[in-house]
Write a protein that holds these residues in place. Sequence first.
Motif, short mmCIF file in Angstrom:
data_model
loop_
_atom_site.label_atom_id
_atom_site.label_comp_id
_atom_site.label_asym_id
_atom_site.label_seq_id
_atom_site.Cartn_x
_atom_site.Cartn_y
_atom_site.Cartn_z
N PHE A 130 0.83 -1.20 0.00
CA PHE A 130 0.00 0.00 0.00
C PHE A 130 0.87 1.26 0.00
N ILE A 131 1.97 1.18 0.73
CA ILE A 131 2.91 2.31 0.75
C ILE A 131 3.54 2.48 -0.62
N MET A 132 3.85 1.37 -1.30
CA MET A 132 4.41 1.45 -2.64
C MET A 132 3.46 2.16 -3.59
N ALA A 133 2.18 1.84 -3.49
CA ALA A 133 1.19 2.49 -4.35
C ALA A 133 1.19 4.00 -4.12
N ASP A 134 1.33 4.41 -2.86
CA ASP A 134 1.35 5.84 -2.55
C ASP A 134 2.61 6.51 -3.07
N LEU A 135 3.77 5.85 -2.87
CA LEU A 135 5.03 6.44 -3.32
C LEU A 135 5.10 6.57 -4.84
N LEU A 136 4.50 5.59 -5.55
CA LEU A 136 4.51 5.63 -7.01
C LEU A 136 3.34 6.42 -7.58
N ALA A 137 2.42 6.79 -6.70
CA ALA A 137 1.22 7.56 -7.11
C ALA A 137 0.42 6.82 -8.18
N ILE A 138 0.23 5.51 -7.97
CA ILE A 138 -0.58 4.71 -8.88
C ILE A 138 -1.59 3.92 -8.04
N PRO A 139 -2.70 3.48 -8.64
CA PRO A 139 -3.70 2.73 -7.88
C PRO A 139 -3.12 1.42 -7.32
N TYR A 140 -3.61 1.03 -6.15
CA TYR A 140 -3.15 -0.22 -5.54
C TYR A 140 -3.48 -1.41 -6.44
N THR A 141 -4.56 -1.30 -7.21
CA THR A 141 -4.93 -2.38 -8.13
C THR A 141 -3.78 -2.72 -9.06
N LYS A 142 -3.09 -1.70 -9.56
CA LYS A 142 -1.97 -1.93 -10.47
C LYS A 142 -0.82 -2.62 -9.75
N ILE A 143 -0.60 -2.28 -8.49
CA ILE A 143 0.45 -2.93 -7.70
C ILE A 143 0.12 -4.41 -7.52
N ALA A 144 -1.15 -4.69 -7.18
CA ALA A 144 -1.57 -6.08 -6.97
C ALA A 144 -1.49 -6.90 -8.25
N LEU A 145 -1.92 -6.32 -9.36
CA LEU A 145 -1.85 -7.03 -10.65
C LEU A 145 -0.40 -7.31 -11.04
N ALA A 146 0.46 -6.34 -10.79
CA ALA A 146 1.88 -6.51 -11.15
C ALA A 146 2.54 -7.62 -10.34
N ALA A 147 1.96 -7.95 -9.18
CA ALA A 147 2.56 -8.97 -8.32
C ALA A 147 2.14 -10.38 -8.68
N ILE A 148 1.17 -10.54 -9.57
CA ILE A 148 0.61 -11.87 -9.83
C ILE A 148 1.67 -12.84 -10.35
N ILE A 149 2.36 -12.47 -11.43
CA ILE A 149 3.34 -13.39 -12.03
C ILE A 149 4.52 -13.65 -11.08
N PRO A 150 5.14 -12.60 -10.50
CA PRO A 150 6.25 -12.87 -9.56
C PRO A 150 5.85 -13.74 -8.38
N SER A 151 4.65 -13.52 -7.83
CA SER A 151 4.23 -14.34 -6.68
C SER A 151 3.98 -15.78 -7.10
N LEU A 152 3.40 -15.98 -8.28
CA LEU A 152 3.20 -17.34 -8.78
C LEU A 152 4.54 -18.03 -9.04
N LEU A 153 5.50 -17.28 -9.57
CA LEU A 153 6.84 -17.84 -9.78
C LEU A 153 7.46 -18.28 -8.46
N PHE A 154 7.32 -17.45 -7.46
CA PHE A 154 7.89 -17.78 -6.15
C PHE A 154 7.26 -19.06 -5.59
N TYR A 155 5.93 -19.10 -5.54
CA TYR A 155 5.26 -20.26 -4.95
C TYR A 155 5.44 -21.51 -5.80
N TYR A 156 5.52 -21.33 -7.11
CA TYR A 156 5.79 -22.47 -7.99
C TYR A 156 7.16 -23.07 -7.66
N GLY A 157 8.16 -22.18 -7.47
CA GLY A 157 9.50 -22.64 -7.13
C GLY A 157 9.53 -23.38 -5.81
N VAL A 158 8.87 -22.84 -4.78
CA VAL A 158 8.82 -23.51 -3.47
C VAL A 158 8.10 -24.85 -3.59
#
Length: 626
Positions: free
Chosen positions: A278-306
């Motif tokens: 949430f702080i990242m969204a504020d610092l970048l001045a973009i909607p939190y939705t965009k932050i959450a969407l951007a995290a989808i592939i990296p988070s899936l990569l991480f959990y897939y690896g584990v």
Amino acid sequence: MKETTYRPTLMKIARGVAILFAAFFLYTAFTRPFISIIQRSVNVCGGIAIFCLYDLAKTKQKLWVQITDALMIAVMVICLIYFIKEGKMVLMPTFHMTKPLMYVGIALVLCVLESARRCIGKAVPIISIIALLYALFGQYIPGSFGHRGFKVSTIIEILCFTDRGIFGSVTNIAATTIATFIIFGAILFATGGGKTFIDLACLVTGNAYGGAAKLATIASGLFGMISGSAGANVATTGTFTIPLMKRLGYSSEFAGAVEASASSGGQIMPPIMGAAAFIMADLLAIPYTKIALAAIIPSLLFYYGVFLSIDCYSKRFDLRGIPADEMPKAKEVLRPSRSLPIFVPIAVLMVFFMSGFTATKCASYAIAVAVVLYLGTDIKNVKQRLFDLVQGLEDSTKDMLTVITLIACSQILLSVISTTGVGVKFTNVIVAIGGNNIILAGLCAMVATMIIGMGMPTVAAYILAASVIAPALTQIGVEPIAAHYFVFYYAIFAGLTPPVCGTIFIASSLAQSHWVKTAIQALKLSVAAFLVPFIIILDPALVLVGATAQIIRCTVTAFIGITALSGGFMRYFFRPVNLPCSILLCAAGVLLVDTGIMTDVIGFGIVAVIFGYLFMTRKHTARAKS
């Protein structure tokens, strides 16, 4: 360990104030926040006062601690009354700080530092004190890091009587969005969400190889979607999953490592990724939705690896799934009165996110749906369920207290960084070392962020790294969102990296394992986490920046690369592999997670050769075993 006892009257007062505190943030979420200084001062001053009130209610407390608690409560109440009464005047350009106000401000700063020390340990307060000393005595520091120095009165005015200090923009996020999401998470867990997530994960993976470890991974991922805290993840799911893994034959170190790794990934798992997102969204001045969407592939990569590392490890050492008689019944887990109040609110949250509503509104609507479903699906027990919801409000306030003190203390750091210009100087150093080489600059940024993150909560580590390190990456051409994700990831995974690794310490204490061995296993499991950030800064396609074709290519090669890396580190690729094959797989994985066409071709070639070799020698291996 002796159980903590409380004075009944003081405890009732503390609980009542805590419930009202959460209700205040619910009210402002459904209506609108008060003017900034009032909303933020209620958050900081009210939160610290409640923390001290709970502490004061303890029966066996030293006299000097009780006196300190009482004084801090008095200071917080005085400050809160002043800001509510004079809030508009404080924000006016004509505001002039008097000497009595300066002393009140000094007391406020001391209370913030002391409450942070009690809640999150010494690291952040000590760094904040060093920052304050730097602001006061900068004129005595030689070289480029020196500055003209600031008077005590100037520093106190900036910290306490402007929106650039303790009551700055990050505190605003804590007093609105983060508070609402913490309430949402507490309500879900008050309605049985924690056990439901564990049972659901057990249904999905329990029968498979390594079922207990895979259960821990999925449960921690689900938990992370609404908690966003590695420590909370480990403490909640780990109390069940770690003993289960040990009972089914996993080593203590591996059991602790699985829980620590999976719980760390919870902070990057949408839709709720923890306060730092949430702080990242504020610092970048973009909607939190965009932050959450951007995290989808990296988070899936991480959990897939584990997940894949667990699968390889389990097959290599023949670790079977959970016994059938210990599996939960699907009918019980999916019973409407149990499942609907958990999964429908999460679905509502995501639908409203996708519809473009603000994060606070999304969470408030999801809370309303959760309350209605929880009460409406079991009318017979509505009285008990009402009590559960009220308990959830109190729990949410307790969960907020750590975030409140952490962010208030971090705001001191941010204020000093912006006022003295030291952030720009750090940026210049990293740029000078890395030049225009993104890999070299990234390595410098990674080491710096990991050092900052040692012993610090993710939020504080990210705030500091985002202020002094992310700008250096953007200055050499990295996309801003990619630069922030880079430092965000390493701020999170500093908790897994020795010598100071808080997440590992919690997991190893639950597993009764050697923490260094646990950390080594966690690093093997989480190898994807340490490579994905470099993919992001080299090619931000993984955070959805770029053409669709590039996003698809980068995603596919990254997943194949993680497959090779997991197989290499666990020495299992469809079957056990020897050391040379393991090394080649790791090399192929590194090449595939790079973004170049040529490295992808070489990586694919290595994987194909190893696969062919294993296929050709499978009969020989089978005969040797027989």
